[in-house]
Every structure is written in C-alpha cells, then in structure tokens.
Design a protein around this motif. Structure first.
Motif, PDB file in Angstrom:
ATOM      1  N   THR A   1      58.209  32.324  50.397  1.00 40.01           N
ATOM      2  CA  THR A   1      56.877  32.856  50.144  1.00 40.01           C
ATOM      3  C   THR A   1      56.704  34.250  50.737  1.00 40.01           C
ATOM      4  N   THR A   2      56.961  34.396  52.025  1.00 39.97           N
ATOM      5  CA  THR A   2      56.805  35.686  52.704  1.00 39.97           C
ATOM      6  C   THR A   2      58.056  35.981  53.520  1.00 39.97           C
ATOM      7  N   ASP A   3      58.249  37.250  53.853  1.00 41.76           N
ATOM      8  CA  ASP A   3      59.212  37.574  54.897  1.00 41.76           C
ATOM      9  C   ASP A   3      58.802  36.844  56.176  1.00 41.76           C
ATOM     10  N   VAL A   4      59.788  36.493  56.982  1.00 46.40           N
ATOM     11  CA  VAL A   4      59.514  35.883  58.284  1.00 46.40           C
ATOM     12  C   VAL A   4      60.409  36.565  59.318  1.00 46.40           C
ATOM     13  N   GLU A   5      59.784  37.295  60.240  1.00 49.84           N
ATOM     14  CA  GLU A   5      60.505  38.041  61.263  1.00 49.84           C
ATOM     15  C   GLU A   5      61.643  38.827  60.613  1.00 49.84           C
ATOM     16  N   ASN A   6      62.911  38.576  60.966  1.00 50.42           N
ATOM     17  CA  ASN A   6      63.991  39.418  60.441  1.00 50.42           C
ATOM     18  C   ASN A   6      64.384  39.088  59.006  1.00 50.42           C
ATOM     19  N   GLU A   7      63.912  37.964  58.483  1.00 53.16           N
ATOM     20  CA  GLU A   7      64.202  37.643  57.089  1.00 53.16           C
ATOM     21  C   GLU A   7      63.313  38.477  56.174  1.00 53.16           C
ATOM     22  N   VAL A   8      63.923  39.166  55.228  1.00 49.37           N
ATOM     23  CA  VAL A   8      63.166  40.042  54.330  1.00 49.37           C
ATOM     24  C   VAL A   8      63.290  39.576  52.879  1.00 49.37           C
ATOM     25  N   ASN A   9      63.429  38.254  52.689  1.00 46.40           N
ATOM     26  CA  ASN A   9      63.592  37.717  51.343  1.00 46.40           C
ATOM     27  C   ASN A   9      62.315  37.072  50.812  1.00 46.40           C
ATOM     28  N   GLY A  10      61.176  37.524  51.283  1.00 43.00           N
ATOM     29  CA  GLY A  10      59.912  36.979  50.825  1.00 43.00           C
ATOM     30  C   GLY A  10      59.445  37.608  49.524  1.00 43.00           C
ATOM     31  N   LEU A  11      58.581  36.883  48.829  1.00 38.85           N
ATOM     32  CA  LEU A  11      57.885  37.430  47.668  1.00 38.85           C
ATOM     33  C   LEU A  11      56.737  38.329  48.114  1.00 38.85           C
ATOM     34  N   LEU A  12      56.289  38.112  49.352  1.00 37.44           N
ATOM     35  CA  LEU A  12      55.314  38.980  50.010  1.00 37.44           C
ATOM     36  C   LEU A  12      55.919  39.473  51.321  1.00 37.44           C
TER      37      LEU A  12
END
Length: 604
Positions: free
Chosen positions: A549-560
């Motif tokens: 759904t969203t990026d989370v901290e260092n993960e940048v694979n979110g739709l937002l």
C-alpha cells in the motif's frame, strides 16, 4: 525552589503526514474506540500523561520521578509521542475523575494494546496484568476507586522487542531492510466505561445468507432481546430468549455484505430482568456473508464469497506511520489507506504482521474491503538452511499461541475478515498443521492460510495444512501449481520501487525492482498485472496480494509514499488493471444462494 512542570512537545518527525498537525493533545483519537460493542457513556483517557522510561539493563540510568510527558497512545519511539526514543521499562501516570453520573455503576478500564508486558495500578492497587502487544484487555477498577476526588492510574510496561520471545511482527531493535522501528508500550486507546452490575460482557456474532446468530455473554438477568434492522431503521426483527443462550434472527429479503456492496445491519442487544425491565443495552452491527472453498467448472478449488467464486485482489498493508509509528495520527488517517485501496479498484487488503485498532476493521467493513488478518510473528531465526530453521523457544511458542487465541476471539465478529494467516514465510513457524487446525477450531467461519509464502524463505516442508496454498514470488507474479484440494493464491508479488527523495525515510532504499519515474512504474505495474490476469485463467488462481500500500521506512515499493502525500503511479490506470484481474477470476453463483456447501464458512 520548585522545579517547573515539564511540558509536552512533539518531536519533529523525519516525515510528516497530512494529519501530523491535526493531532490535538486535548482530544487525541476522540472517536468511540469499539464500534461493535457500543454504550453511550465513556471517558477517553488519551492525551498527555506523565512518563518515565529507561533501558532494562541494571547499569542503565534511572530517572527520578515522572520527569517527562508523553502523548498517549503514541509509542515513545514515535515523534507524536513527544519522547522520540526507545525505552525498555516504561512508566505512565495520570489523574482522572469519575463523572458524577457514573456513581452506582461499575467502572471498566479498557486498553487497546500495550506492548509487550503490562501491569496496571489504580490508586496503588494492581488491577490487571497482561502479556502480548497486539490484543486488548480490560479490568473492573471499581473497588480500587476512591469515594471522591482525583483517581490515579499508573501503568508499567516492559518491552524488549526482539530480545524477548514474544510476537513482534516486523519490529526490530535494529531496523533495516524489511524490518522497521520498534513500537513500545501503549499504542492504542485507553478509556473508561461505566456498566451496570448485571450486564452484557461480550457478544459472539455469526451470520449466513439468511440471518444472524448472536450469543451474548451476560452476568445476571433472565432474558435477552436482539433487535436487527437495516440502517434505515425499517423492518426491525426482534427475538427473545433466556439469558445465557443464543439468539437467531432470520431476516426477510436478506441483503448480503460484499466488497461491492458492503451492507451492514444494525444490532441492539438488551439484557432484561423478570419484569421485562432493561438492565443493560449495547449496540453493534453485522454483515451477512459466507466464505468457502468450492470447485470451479474445471474442478479447481476456488474461494467463494456468498456462494460466488470471487477473486480476492489487494495490497499488503503494514500499518506504519512516519509520525505515529504503529498508531495513525487521526481516525481520518486510519481510514485514508483503506479509501485509497478502494480507489485502486482492489476488493481485499492483507493486514501484514500487525493488528489494528477496532476502528480500522470498522472502516474495512463500511468501505467494503475483505481482509486477510496475519498473526504477528515471533522473531525469525536465520540459522540453518532454508526450511530447517529451529523451532522457537518453548516460551515463545506458548506466548504466540496464547496471543493467537486472543486475536481470533477479539476479531471474530468483524464481517470483512475472511481469512486468518498464522504464519508468514516460516518466520517463527512451529507445529504448522496443529496451529492451522487450532485456528479452524477457534473459528470455523473463515479460511486459514496456514503459512503465507509456503514456497518461500524459511518455510517448513508443506504439510498441506489450511485452506489455501500461498505462493510468494517477487517480482512475479508466481505460478503455484495444483497439487491438492486447497485454493491457489499469489500471497505476495510485485514490490516495484520508486524513490522520491522528498517523501521518503532516510537510509538506503529497498525494493525488488526499481523504476525511474511514475510513468515507468505505471507501465511496469500494467505489465505485471496483465501477466497476473493470464495466470488467473491458466492456473485457476483465487487471489493475489501486491506489495504494498505505502512505502514503509526503507522500503520504497509502495503505491503511495510513506508520508501519504504522493500517489506514485497512475491510480486510474492501475485501478483498471486491478478490476480486470478481479473480473477474470470471478464467476457467477456456483450453487443456489442459501444452500449450504459442505465446506461453507459463515461470516461474522
């Protein structure tokens, strides 16, 4: 000379959200916390509390007295708490007064979640202890209250995150990669409620395609009355029965709950004495829906909602906030992610490695999103080759199972939840078949994904447990093969990344495949979705979960983006592809509506 009282001040977040500045310290999360078990009178204890925290190490420094202020219910690691650091021993204190109209009634204290261990004292009397950071607990504090004047509540929590063998989900003391900042202590609402001595203490709600069954747990009284009505209030159906028994209401022209039409009935339950006087009354709601595994025309096992084969498609949702940590800054923010999920054309959300406050599930029910609910995992051990990680410590297994039982009991009435996921990718996995059977025994009304990512990482050899075979392949989507009677799903795929420097957490960005800009991400999402659409037909898939759904901290694979300020791809184009996948994998009614199937699971 008297020292001045410390003031509460928000720590400046690394990233703000549109709701950061809307947090009012005098009215923090003011909405009623428990939509499925409502009474009119309650007192919100969220707000500024006195605070003291320190490391668990005996050599660590100890503060003298409550020398800081914290904004409850934000964990001290979060910016909105006003603390901005991790503590392992956490003390909270505040004074409150009992409203005048409550005298003569019992007073219950409710805590939505306190991570990991908690002891609660009222006026220096211990009233409840609790273990586990994801489930709610309560205490009758009446006998600890003073006759008048200020009352004191003090809460001591201990939370060592991944050092102790507790369920922790993706929290880590040293976050990075796919693991995130820990969230300690109180992180859901704290509130008081007055109740009569003879009262309704809980409801168990189940439904099918023709009506609803309610089992009120009561103290005292002789009779219980159930009233069921549509939101308009017309056509109320009332039934009565003896206290301690189940009540069944068959509904004329039943209106079913689906993601496309999330219709909910209002419930009122009353406890009566021998003269018919009302001793207690609570309000709730329910949705009529079933979920089951059925064979399609080719004999492939498929997921069906209300007797109709329905492809379940949605994002992985981890529920982290750059300003509030585990806790959304406002109810509007809590609703926002689900609204965006609907806007993207999805009909499902997988709540990954976390349990949300009751109001999150309320919005899923209202907006129309089916939910797969994970049990937060124990810490994974990466010792040994994949598939052969050692069992968690016995104490960890005991704690996991105890909290899993609490989780299922706490959320079993939520209509939108259609599946439980006890294990993910082998993280902290043990006794897989037994745990899957336990969940099915605790709640036969829903499906069980015994191990999401059964093909992945540190999962044990597949036992054939549960209702669903769940493949994880990045970027994928994966191609699970038919091998038994379980439905096939791509429980995680995607992970397409896009770095937007002004809207991301500091640190090295992480994704399974990087794209260069929004147009590139939109194009790759379309390509992956088109491949998924073909696999739905070729493999007979029943569902797919996109990361995330969203990026989370260092993960940048979110739709937002993590701050929820930027939609990273073309939402209209993505929604068109998502809806096409759902249409491809959904089919008309496979049996007469209302006719029970041998594997039918009735909804809450």
């Amino acid at each position: 000379m008297t020292q001045p009282e410390p003031d509460w001040r928000r720590v400046e977040p690394l990233l703000t959200t549109p709701w950061t500045d809307q947090v009012d310290p005098s009215a923090v999360l003011p909405e009623y916390p428990r939509p499925q078990f409502r009474r009119p009178d309650w007192l919100n204890l969220n707000g500024i509390w006195e605070y003291a925290g320190w490391p668990a190490s005996p050599t660590g420094p100890r503060p003298v007295g409550y020398n800081e202020r914290i904004l409850v219910p934000f964990a001290p690691e979060s910016a909105l708490s006003g603390i901005g650091r991790r503590d392992e021993v956490l003390w909270y204190r505040r004074l409150f007064e009992i409203p005048d109209g409550w005298h003569g009634r019992r007073v219950l204290l409710h805590l939505g979640a306190v991570d990991q261990k908690a002891e609660v004292r009222v006026n220096n009397q211990s009233v409840v202890t609790h273990e586990g950071g994801y489930t709610a607990f309560s205490a009758d504090i009446t006998d600890a209250l003073r006759a008048s004047g200020p009352q004191e509540i003090a809460i001591r929590a201990e939370d060592r995150t991944d050092i102790e063998p507790y369920p922790v989900g993706k929290q880590r003391n040293e976050p990075g990669g796919i693991c995130y900042t820990s969230m300690s202590g109180i992180w859901q609402s704290v509130w008081l409620e007055p109740v009569p001595t003879d009262r309704i203490s809980a409801l168990e709600i189940s439904s099918d395609l023709s009506g609803v069954t309610v089992f009120p747990q009561v103290t005292g009284g002789t009779e219980v009355e159930l009233a069921v009505s549509p939101p308009t209030g017309d056509g109320v159906v009332c039934v009565r029965g003896p206290a301690g028994g189940r009540l069944r209401a068959d509904l004329p022209e039943p209106h079913l709950w689906t993601p496309d039409d999330p219709f909910l009935y209002d419930l009122t339950v009353r406890l009566l004495n021998a003269h018919g006087d009302v001793l207690d009354e609570v309000a709730s709601y329910c949705g009529l829906r079933t979920v089951e595994i059925v064979p399609d025309v080719n004999g492939q096992s498929r997921i069906a909602l209300n007797g109709r084969v329905t492809f379940l498609h949605g994002p992985l949702d981890q529920g982290y906030w750059p300003d509030g940590g585990y806790t959304a800054p406002t109810d509007e923010a809590l609703r926002f992610d689900l609204e965006k999920t609907k806007e993207l054309g999805f009909n499902l959300v997988r709540k990954h490695g976390k349990v949300e406050p009751a109001r999150w599930y309320y919005w899923a029910d209202r907006l129309g999103l089916a939910v797969w609910q994970d049990m937060p995992s124990l810490v994974v051990s990466f010792a040994g080759p994949p598939g052969h990680a050692p069992d968690p410590l016995p104490e960890g297994q005991r704690r996991f199972e105890a909290e899993l039982r609490e989780l299922v009991a706490q959320l079993r009435n939520v209509p939108s939840i259609v599946a439980w996921v006890p294990f993910n990718e082998g993280w902290g996995e043990f006794d897989t078949a037994r745990i899957a059977a336990l969940v099915k025994e605790l709640d036969p009304t829903r499906l069980v994904v015994a191990n999401s990512g059964v093909n992945c990482c540190f999962s044990r050899p597949d036992t054939g447990a549960g209702d669903i075979y769940d493949d994880h392949t990045y970027v994928g989507p994966g191609e699970p093969h038919d091998g038994d009677s379980r439905a096939l799903v791509d429980g995680e795929y995607g992970g397409l990344g896009l770095v937007l420097d002004d809207h991301r957490w500091p640190g090295p960005p992480n994704a399974y495949e990087m794209t260069t800009d929004s147009a590139h991400l939109t194009r790759r999402y379309a390509e992956v979705s088109e491949r998924l659409e073909r696999l739905v037909s070729d493999r007979g898939l029943s569902g797919a979960i996109y990361t995330q759904t969203t990026d989370v901290e260092n993960e940048v694979n979110g739709l937002l983006t993590y701050d929820r300020r930027v939609q990273k791809l073309d939402f209209v184009d993505a929604a068109n592809h998502n809806r096409a996948v759902i249409v491809r994998g959904s089919h008309p009614v496979v049996k007469t509506v209302g006719e029970p199937h041998k594997d039918a699971a009735q909804g809450g």
